[in-house]
Design a protein around this motif. Sequence first.
Motif, PDB file in Angstrom:
ATOM      1  N   VAL A   1       0.833  -1.211   0.000  1.00 26.16           N
ATOM      2  CA  VAL A   1       0.000   0.000   0.000  1.00 26.16           C
ATOM      3  C   VAL A   1       0.865   1.257   0.000  1.00 26.16           C
ATOM      4  O   VAL A   1       0.384   2.358   0.257  1.00 26.16           O
ATOM      5  CB  VAL A   1      -0.963   0.004   1.205  1.00 26.16           C
ATOM      6  N   GLY A   2       2.162   1.080  -0.287  1.00 26.52           N
ATOM      7  CA  GLY A   2       3.039   2.221  -0.503  1.00 26.52           C
ATOM      8  C   GLY A   2       3.572   2.892   0.741  1.00 26.52           C
ATOM      9  O   GLY A   2       4.044   4.026   0.654  1.00 26.52           O
ATOM     10  N   ASP A   3       3.549   2.228   1.899  1.00 28.69           N
ATOM     11  CA  ASP A   3       4.029   2.854   3.133  1.00 28.69           C
ATOM     12  C   ASP A   3       5.245   2.092   3.650  1.00 28.69           C
ATOM     13  O   ASP A   3       5.126   1.155   4.437  1.00 28.69           O
ATOM     14  CB  ASP A   3       2.924   2.873   4.189  1.00 28.69           C
ATOM     15  N   ARG A   4       6.422   2.503   3.204  1.00 30.31           N
ATOM     16  CA  ARG A   4       7.624   1.801   3.644  1.00 30.31           C
ATOM     17  C   ARG A   4       7.961   2.140   5.087  1.00 30.31           C
ATOM     18  O   ARG A   4       8.641   1.368   5.770  1.00 30.31           O
ATOM     19  CB  ARG A   4       8.795   2.117   2.729  1.00 30.31           C
ATOM     20  N   GLY A   5       7.494   3.288   5.590  1.00 28.72           N
ATOM     21  CA  GLY A   5       7.726   3.632   6.985  1.00 28.72           C
ATOM     22  C   GLY A   5       7.067   2.626   7.917  1.00 28.72           C
ATOM     23  O   GLY A   5       7.677   2.139   8.878  1.00 28.72           O
ATOM     24  N   ALA A   6       5.799   2.292   7.643  1.00 33.04           N
ATOM     25  CA  ALA A   6       5.095   1.303   8.459  1.00 33.04           C
ATOM     26  C   ALA A   6       5.755  -0.062   8.347  1.00 33.04           C
ATOM     27  O   ALA A   6       5.853  -0.802   9.333  1.00 33.04           O
ATOM     28  CB  ALA A   6       3.631   1.229   8.034  1.00 33.04           C
ATOM     29  N   ALA A   7       6.230  -0.412   7.143  1.00 30.43           N
ATOM     30  CA  ALA A   7       6.869  -1.719   6.944  1.00 30.43           C
ATOM     31  C   ALA A   7       8.145  -1.833   7.764  1.00 30.43           C
ATOM     32  O   ALA A   7       8.375  -2.831   8.462  1.00 30.43           O
ATOM     33  CB  ALA A   7       7.167  -1.931   5.459  1.00 30.43           C
TER      34      ALA A   7
ATOM     35  N   PHE B   1       1.804  -3.803  19.028  1.00 37.50           N
ATOM     36  CA  PHE B   1       0.549  -3.075  18.829  1.00 37.50           C
ATOM     37  C   PHE B   1       0.768  -1.855  17.944  1.00 37.50           C
ATOM     38  O   PHE B   1       0.038  -1.636  16.969  1.00 37.50           O
ATOM     39  CB  PHE B   1      -0.030  -2.651  20.180  1.00 37.50           C
ATOM     40  N   PHE B   2       1.761  -1.060  18.243  1.00 36.13           N
ATOM     41  CA  PHE B   2       1.989   0.183  17.505  1.00 36.13           C
ATOM     42  C   PHE B   2       2.428  -0.089  16.072  1.00 36.13           C
ATOM     43  O   PHE B   2       1.959   0.567  15.134  1.00 36.13           O
ATOM     44  CB  PHE B   2       3.026   1.035  18.237  1.00 36.13           C
ATOM     45  N   SER B   3       3.329  -1.053  15.893  1.00 36.19           N
ATOM     46  CA  SER B   3       3.824  -1.298  14.538  1.00 36.19           C
ATOM     47  C   SER B   3       2.768  -1.969  13.670  1.00 36.19           C
ATOM     48  O   SER B   3       2.625  -1.657  12.487  1.00 36.19           O
ATOM     49  CB  SER B   3       5.101  -2.144  14.594  1.00 36.19           C
ATOM     50  N   LYS B   4       2.002  -2.898  14.247  1.00 39.07           N
ATOM     51  CA  LYS B   4       0.945  -3.532  13.466  1.00 39.07           C
ATOM     52  C   LYS B   4      -0.163  -2.528  13.132  1.00 39.07           C
ATOM     53  O   LYS B   4      -0.726  -2.551  12.029  1.00 39.07           O
ATOM     54  CB  LYS B   4       0.378  -4.731  14.231  1.00 39.07           C
ATOM     55  N   GLU B   5      -0.470  -1.654  14.065  1.00 40.41           N
ATOM     56  CA  GLU B   5      -1.469  -0.622  13.793  1.00 40.41           C
ATOM     57  C   GLU B   5      -1.003   0.314  12.681  1.00 40.41           C
ATOM     58  O   GLU B   5      -1.816   0.799  11.883  1.00 40.41           O
ATOM     59  CB  GLU B   5      -1.762   0.174  15.065  1.00 40.41           C
ATOM     60  N   ALA B   6       0.295   0.578  12.606  1.00 35.92           N
ATOM     61  CA  ALA B   6       0.813   1.421  11.521  1.00 35.92           C
ATOM     62  C   ALA B   6       0.531   0.789  10.166  1.00 35.92           C
ATOM     63  O   ALA B   6       0.178   1.479   9.201  1.00 35.92           O
ATOM     64  CB  ALA B   6       2.313   1.649  11.707  1.00 35.92           C
ATOM     65  N   VAL B   7       0.648  -0.541  10.098  1.00 36.05           N
ATOM     66  CA  VAL B   7       0.354  -1.245   8.847  1.00 36.05           C
ATOM     67  C   VAL B   7      -1.137  -1.151   8.523  1.00 36.05           C
ATOM     68  O   VAL B   7      -1.531  -0.861   7.382  1.00 36.05           O
ATOM     69  CB  VAL B   7       0.794  -2.717   8.951  1.00 36.05           C
ATOM     70  N   LEU B   8      -1.986  -1.379   9.515  1.00 32.75           N
ATOM     71  CA  LEU B   8      -3.434  -1.332   9.281  1.00 32.75           C
ATOM     72  C   LEU B   8      -3.898   0.070   8.908  1.00 32.75           C
ATOM     73  O   LEU B   8      -4.779   0.237   8.055  1.00 32.75           O
ATOM     74  CB  LEU B   8      -4.170  -1.823  10.527  1.00 32.75           C
TER      75      LEU B   8
END
Length: 659
Positions: free
Chosen positions: A321-327, A393-400
């Motif tokens: 989805v184009g978000d390398r920061g969340a990845a 929680f925080f990193s998975k939420e960033a992906v969602l």
Amino acid sequence: MTTTTLAVLVPLLPFLGSVAGLLIGRTAPGLVRPLAVLPTLAAAVLAVWVAARQGGGKAIDAATQLTPTGSVPIDLALHIDGFAALVAVLVGVVATCVQIYSTGYLREDPRYPSYAALVSLFTSAMLLVVYSGDLMVLLVGWEIMGICSYFLVGHYWETPEARAASLKAFLVTKLGDVPFLIGLFALAADAGTFRITGVLGAVASGGLDHPTLIALLLLAGVAGKSAQFPLHTWLPDAMAGPTPVSALIHAATMVAAGIYFTARLLPVFAASAAAMTVLAVMAAVTMVGSALAALAQDDIKRVLAYSTIGQLGYMAGALAVGDRGAAVFHLLSHAAFKALLFLAAGAVIHAAGTNSLTAMSRMSGLAKRIPDAYWTMTVALLALAAIPPFAGFFSKEAVLVAAEHTALGDRTVAPAGAGWTVLVAGLLTALLTAAYALRLWLRTFRGRGAQAPDHGRQPLAMTTVLWVLAIPSLGFGLTVTYLDDWFDGHALTPTVTTAVVGTGLAVAGAAVTYAVWRTLAARTPVAAPAPHVAHPDADAGLVESEALRLPHPAEDPADPGRALLGPLHGPAGDGFHLDAVYRTAFVRPVLAAASLVRFLDREVVDTYVRAAGDSAKGLGWLVRRAQTGNVQTYLSALLAGSVVLVIAAVALANAAAGA
């Protein structure tokens, strides 16, 4: 000392430690552990120093031409942005923890010197991938990691499982590396350079002529290295290696390399909507399928292996989805708690007294015997299940959140369909992840199997590392508000919608699992304890465990996974029979072709070769028979030959006269 010089030393120090360990490890055993730990620790310290100097600001670039090629140049280049700086710190810290942990876990292993040297080389190769600014130099580190994984997974080469697992890991990853290499050459041909900055500049200016083809070729290599569907089958089998190796591969090196590479070159993939859609589907199938498989496994390390595959699916979904920061944020968070999970599992295996894989159905009474592993593993499982305020929680939420923005059209880097695919799969995986995480905790520390004999206290090196890794597993997510500058400048904080839905699904999955477990446990008698037999090496390291009297894992009546999955339990436990599909589609045809070639070589080619040899041998036999040494025989043969020649000459003359 300049930042560039410091950055060069980061991958160089573990490499030198590896070379020194291989050269003098056998002759100077007292230096093995210092050579394993100190260079890696120094590299981690320097990586922190480089990250502090980089500070999430402008990327650090430096290059010198490695060799003239006559066409596309190859440079020995550094490119250190915020991503690279943080990932290098991660690699250094986890590798140092693994090396320290291994000094206790493998303290009596006769092959420890070569093991430690290979771990250092593995670390050096990953750091080269992280800091490299040239794709060909990156490829060197990429391939060295494949070689190191082959040797490390096959560390216990006496066992057929380890030999088969190491070969499988090598071949499956190479299957992806072939199109990956073709994609790199095609990318360099379009961009006119192997330099990452040059490639990204060419993408920005629309200089790629074949973006979809290049992206799909590169995705094959990423799928192999980062264990994404359909090239993920090597990772569960790789558990046959030592547990610290599993922690290193799953947390900080090999599987992280594919995600990091995609994040580094994300504009190349984003140039093709088709490639982003393929990546989203691949991530979704990987997430859900691996979570279902994890829920059906009995071996603790295989549960964690499938868990790793699923968490890598989250990272791939963020990239889709184009978000390398969340990845990358999830990559860092996952590395901390997954390294802790594997090393805590190693403590469990150590307590059970076996250096082989450990079935959860055989566990009982471990919470009191190994309290350090119990508490730290609890922290890591809460992080894995994405329960606030733990790191996951925080990193998975960033992906969602990233998937939600793409699905709703707030971001247009990827198609909205890719966003919905990742979002739905991510939420379903959140429910399944909490279910298998709680199942693992209950069956490991509240199990009702036959208790294994106690093989002594855990070495201090092991327990210390567990508590060190528990700190980022608990608190790393709380730094999310301070990391914006390191991750493309946009916030990674959770939103109310995804936080409530995601956490609610996780709690629901855990609650259902616990209710099923309580019901099954009430109906299941406690297994008889195994007899305790004192072992002379109980305090000297890993030993083989005594046989335990318990039911076959597939028939364990207290397993909530069987009740939750129902008819899916069998296929999920076997990885949905994907290995059987590969055997039918690829292995058997190759073996059949090999049998045909062997038949043709033996029955056709060898027949001609043997015939030529036999002819020469027969002619030699005739000549040898003619050499009698009797002069009268020679004169008789000469006379007979002369008569034949005269007769032939007369016949020819008559024929000529008649003509």
